[in-house]
Design a protein around this motif. Structure first.
Motif, PDB file in Angstrom:
ATOM      1  N   TYR A 199      20.480   1.487  32.917  1.00  0.00           N
ATOM      2  CA  TYR A 199      19.475   2.377  33.500  1.00  0.00           C
ATOM      3  C   TYR A 199      19.266   3.662  32.701  1.00  0.00           C
ATOM      4  O   TYR A 199      18.495   4.526  33.120  1.00  0.00           O
ATOM      5  CB  TYR A 199      19.875   2.728  34.938  1.00  0.00           C
ATOM      6  N   CYS A 200      19.937   3.795  31.581  1.00  0.00           N
ATOM      7  CA  CYS A 200      19.797   4.997  30.747  1.00  0.00           C
ATOM      8  C   CYS A 200      19.084   4.635  29.442  1.00  0.00           C
ATOM      9  O   CYS A 200      19.496   3.697  28.756  1.00  0.00           O
ATOM     10  CB  CYS A 200      21.177   5.581  30.442  1.00  0.00           C
ATOM     11  N   PRO A 201      18.041   5.353  29.079  1.00  0.00           N
ATOM     12  CA  PRO A 201      17.333   5.057  27.823  1.00  0.00           C
ATOM     13  C   PRO A 201      18.265   5.188  26.622  1.00  0.00           C
ATOM     14  O   PRO A 201      19.066   6.121  26.540  1.00  0.00           O
ATOM     15  CB  PRO A 201      16.233   6.120  27.777  1.00  0.00           C
ATOM     16  N   LYS A 202      18.145   4.256  25.702  1.00  0.00           N
ATOM     17  CA  LYS A 202      18.983   4.303  24.500  1.00  0.00           C
ATOM     18  C   LYS A 202      18.767   5.591  23.717  1.00  0.00           C
ATOM     19  O   LYS A 202      19.690   6.117  23.085  1.00  0.00           O
ATOM     20  CB  LYS A 202      18.696   3.086  23.623  1.00  0.00           C
ATOM     21  N   GLU A 203      17.546   6.101  23.784  1.00  0.00           N
ATOM     22  CA  GLU A 203      17.237   7.333  23.045  1.00  0.00           C
ATOM     23  C   GLU A 203      18.082   8.506  23.534  1.00  0.00           C
ATOM     24  O   GLU A 203      18.455   9.384  22.752  1.00  0.00           O
ATOM     25  CB  GLU A 203      15.743   7.679  23.195  1.00  0.00           C
ATOM     26  N   ALA A 204      18.379   8.527  24.829  1.00  0.00           N
ATOM     27  CA  ALA A 204      19.203   9.608  25.381  1.00  0.00           C
ATOM     28  C   ALA A 204      20.623   9.537  24.837  1.00  0.00           C
ATOM     29  O   ALA A 204      21.241  10.564  24.531  1.00  0.00           O
ATOM     30  CB  ALA A 204      19.212   9.536  26.904  1.00  0.00           C
ATOM     31  N   MET A 205      21.155   8.320  24.705  1.00  0.00           N
ATOM     32  CA  MET A 205      22.493   8.149  24.135  1.00  0.00           C
ATOM     33  C   MET A 205      22.499   8.547  22.655  1.00  0.00           C
ATOM     34  O   MET A 205      23.389   9.276  22.204  1.00  0.00           O
ATOM     35  CB  MET A 205      22.943   6.701  24.286  1.00  0.00           C
ATOM     36  N   GLU A 206      21.503   8.064  21.932  1.00  0.00           N
ATOM     37  CA  GLU A 206      21.431   8.343  20.497  1.00  0.00           C
ATOM     38  C   GLU A 206      21.294   9.838  20.230  1.00  0.00           C
ATOM     39  O   GLU A 206      21.847  10.362  19.254  1.00  0.00           O
ATOM     40  CB  GLU A 206      20.261   7.572  19.885  1.00  0.00           C
ATOM     41  N   ALA A 207      20.573  10.538  21.102  1.00  0.00           N
ATOM     42  CA  ALA A 207      20.410  11.987  20.951  1.00  0.00           C
ATOM     43  C   ALA A 207      21.745  12.707  21.085  1.00  0.00           C
ATOM     44  O   ALA A 207      21.926  13.802  20.537  1.00  0.00           O
ATOM     45  CB  ALA A 207      19.426  12.515  21.990  1.00  0.00           C
ATOM     46  N   ASP A 208      22.691  12.090  21.792  1.00  0.00           N
ATOM     47  CA  ASP A 208      24.033  12.664  21.953  1.00  0.00           C
ATOM     48  C   ASP A 208      25.016  12.179  20.882  1.00  0.00           C
ATOM     49  O   ASP A 208      26.211  12.467  20.969  1.00  0.00           O
ATOM     50  CB  ASP A 208      24.595  12.302  23.333  1.00  0.00           C
ATOM     51  N   GLY A 209      24.516  11.417  19.910  1.00  0.00           N
ATOM     52  CA  GLY A 209      25.404  10.887  18.875  1.00  0.00           C
ATOM     53  C   GLY A 209      26.218   9.708  19.336  1.00  0.00           C
ATOM     54  O   GLY A 209      27.301   9.413  18.791  1.00  0.00           O
ATOM     55  N   VAL A 210      25.728   9.000  20.364  1.00  0.00           N
ATOM     56  CA  VAL A 210      26.413   7.836  20.928  1.00  0.00           C
ATOM     57  C   VAL A 210      25.648   6.579  20.545  1.00  0.00           C
ATOM     58  O   VAL A 210      24.416   6.562  20.537  1.00  0.00           O
ATOM     59  CB  VAL A 210      26.494   7.960  22.467  1.00  0.00           C
TER      60      VAL A 210
END
Length: 307
Positions: free
Chosen positions: A164-175
């Protein structure tokens, strides 16, 4: 309007003082029911309450039946499976949680448990380091984000799965996002659980999933005990003596885990993720502010049940 704080495990005094300031500052009455030992005490206290703040206290149909004037219940914390949402909706009661207020406390505990586990529970024997290890975060909500933040300081390689979390949000955190829970477990040396207990997730952490972990894998649970298939995890740990399991929620089969897996298993005596002075204060005051916002302006931003 009367606001009741019903806490079998009381808030710290400074938190109660903060709650009182918010509630009385808005012109409402504050009542306290602390360290109660019988459900009848709760029934009596909620009879004329318009709003209730709780922690891990149970709000079920019986309590709601007794609370004829109740409009809102706020659980000071993220999880809310101690509230019967269907019954609350049937009674016309709004239920809220206070997401994010305990997140750093839970994340710090997860890392305390990780360090303890990889250092062999401080038994004097040589252990391993977290630096360079692959960490899998199962559910990337408020706690998961704090886990990722701390993991960077440890120099870990961070992965996450959250449908339920966009991949872009994770990538923005370096994840690094992965496409499935199966991929997360197959990839990571350490997996930290942050999923809620829902019909979909209960017993979902099972033999097949955890068995995908590389050799010397570590599973850390600061979420809910219901998500673990205890029977299958015990079987897996019997089959794989390299695996370790640490949890902040004592399993039903705690004695069996402890007897069979010394040096590979640890449980806190009670759930301690949110048991810090800071989290206690933050969640309590947030709950009070949400009640004031609801009673004064009808704000339902953090509502978790249906209307």
């Amino acid at each position: 309007m009367k606001v009741l704080v019903a806490t079998e495990k009381p808030f710290a005094k400074v938190a109660v003082d903060g709650i009182r300031k918010e509630i009385e500052g808005a012109g409402y009455e504050l009542a306290l029911l602390e360290k109660y030992t019988d459900k009848q005490q709760l029934f009596d206290a909620v009879k004329d309450a318009n709003a209730v703040i709780i922690r891990s206290d149970i709000i079920d149909k019986e309590v709601l039946d007794a609370a004829k004037e109740l409009k809102i219940v706020v659980r000071a914390g993220a999880g809310y499976d101690n509230v019967d949402l269907e019954a609350a909706t049937a009674h016309g009661v709004c239920v809220m949680n206070t997401p994010g207020q305990n997140s750093n406390a839970v994340a710090e505990l997860a890392f305390g448990m990780m360090v303890m586990a990889v250092r062999n529970f401080y038994d004097g024997k040589s252990g391993t380091e977290l630096k360079g290890k692959k960490l899998g975060i199962h559910a990337y909500g408020n706690v998961g984000r704090n886990v990722a933040r701390i993991a960077k300081g440890f120099g870990m390689d961070i992965y996450a799965y959250d449908a339920y979390c966009p991949k872009e949000a994770m990538e923005a955190d370096g994840v690094k996002p992965v496409d499935s829970a199966e991929e997360l477990y197959a990839t990571c040396n350490v997996v930290s659980l942050h999923i809620p207990a829902t019909a979909e997730t209960k017993n979902s952490i099972n033999y097949a999933l955890v068995n995908r972990m590389p050799k010397n894998g570590l599973l850390v649970n600061t979420a809910r005990k219901e998500v673990i298939n205890e029977t299958e995890l015990i079987k897996l740990m019997e089959d794989r003596p390299d695996l370790k399991y640490v949890t902040d929620i004592m399993p039903v089969a705690n004695e069996e885990f402890a007897a069979k897996f010394p040096g590979r298993y640890f449980s806190t005596p009670k759930k301690m993720g949110a048991q810090t002075a800071e989290a206690n204060i933050n969640a309590g005051i947030a709950a009070a502010r949400q009640i004031v916002g609801f009673l004064k302006d009808g704000c339902e931003k953090f509502r978790v049940n249906k209307k």
